[in-house]
Design a protein around this motif. Structure first.
Motif, mmCIF file in Angstrom:
data_model
loop_
_atom_site.group_PDB
_atom_site.id
_atom_site.type_symbol
_atom_site.label_atom_id
_atom_site.label_comp_id
_atom_site.label_asym_id
_atom_site.label_seq_id
_atom_site.Cartn_x
_atom_site.Cartn_y
_atom_site.Cartn_z
ATOM 1 N N ALA A 35 36.148 33.440 33.715
ATOM 2 C CA ALA A 35 36.648 34.809 33.885
ATOM 3 C C ALA A 35 36.866 35.470 32.527
ATOM 4 O O ALA A 35 36.522 36.650 32.338
ATOM 5 N N GLU A 44 33.273 41.044 35.379
ATOM 6 C CA GLU A 44 34.407 40.345 35.979
ATOM 7 C C GLU A 44 33.949 39.547 37.185
ATOM 8 O O GLU A 44 32.957 39.891 37.832
ATOM 9 N N HIS A 46 34.021 38.324 40.958
ATOM 10 C CA HIS A 46 34.371 38.994 42.208
ATOM 11 C C HIS A 46 35.643 38.348 42.756
ATOM 12 O O HIS A 46 35.679 37.128 42.996
ATOM 13 N N PRO A 47 36.693 39.127 42.985
ATOM 14 C CA PRO A 47 37.984 38.544 43.392
ATOM 15 C C PRO A 47 37.958 37.848 44.747
ATOM 16 O O PRO A 47 38.734 36.927 44.989
ATOM 17 N N ASP A 48 37.070 38.281 45.653
ATOM 18 C CA ASP A 48 37.021 37.683 46.986
ATOM 19 C C ASP A 48 35.999 36.551 47.077
ATOM 20 O O ASP A 48 36.207 35.579 47.809
#
Length: 204
Positions: A35, A44, A46-48
């Motif tokens: 990250a 960045e 992917h948060p999910d």
């Protein structure tokens, strides 16, 4: 990865990456380091979609929030396998993903085979076989039995086509007899017959 974690194996296809960690702690450190590197180059994670997955098998106990992942059309998860002695055990293995099966099923449905009564079986085979063979070669590389429901569905659509084309095949027993004779006469007629010649008795 080559500079900071040379001993860690990973696979990448475009922006989809799988990184192998030996422990949960190592997985967390890898995620943080990757990250940070993404931020350095203006990207960045992917948060999910970015998650730590527990690859459970016979040698690993316990549970985790995430115990499967999908990569290149395959879903990796705990599955039953058989060793060389015939004993069943739990292994972490790939098979065609549900999304891939749904997409292929939709494509088959769009073919609307039952409306192509002007075509011959040879015409259908020449058109369908390259597509179906491609699916079998790619998605059948691992756990090919997961493809059988789709291949049976294709066979069912062929029977439905025959019943539309030939009035004498409206009865189930007559259609079944015709199908068996066809498969015996042309065992390599359709690509999917190399794995299964079954069809469903419903959905006509």
């Amino acid at each position: 990865m080559a500079r900071e974690f040379p001993a860690v194996r990973f696979e990448r296809y475009v922006d989809d990456v799988v990184v192998h960690a030996a422990t949960y702690g190592q997985a967390e450190r890898l995620r943080s380091a990757i990250a940070a590197r993404m931020v350095e180059v203006g990207l960045e994670l992917h948060p999910d979609k970015t998650k730590i997955v527990y690859c459970k098998d016979d040698n690993r106990r316990g549970v985790h929030e995430h115990m499967s992942f999908t990569f290149l059309g395959y879903t990796f998860r705990t599955r039953s396998a058989r060793n060389k002695h015939g004993r069943m055990f739990a292994s972490f293995l790939p098979a065609v993903s549900r999304d891939a099966l749904v997409a292929m099923g939709r494509q088959v449905r769009r073919w609307r085979l039952h409306l192509r009564v002007g075509a011959s079986l040879a015409d259908l085979a020449r058109w369908m076989n390259p597509i179906v063979r491609g699916w079998m070669q790619y998605y059948g590389a691992f756990n090919r039995s997961a493809l059988y429901p789709l291949l049976c569905r294709i066979n069912t659509y062929l029977v439905r086509w025959a019943r539309k084309k030939y009035r004498a095949l409206h009865g189930f027993n007559k259609a079944k007899a015709w199908w068996r004779a066809l498969c015996a006469r042309y065992p390599r007629g359709f690509a999917q017959w190399a794995w299964t010649r079954d069809f469903l008795p419903t959905g006509w």
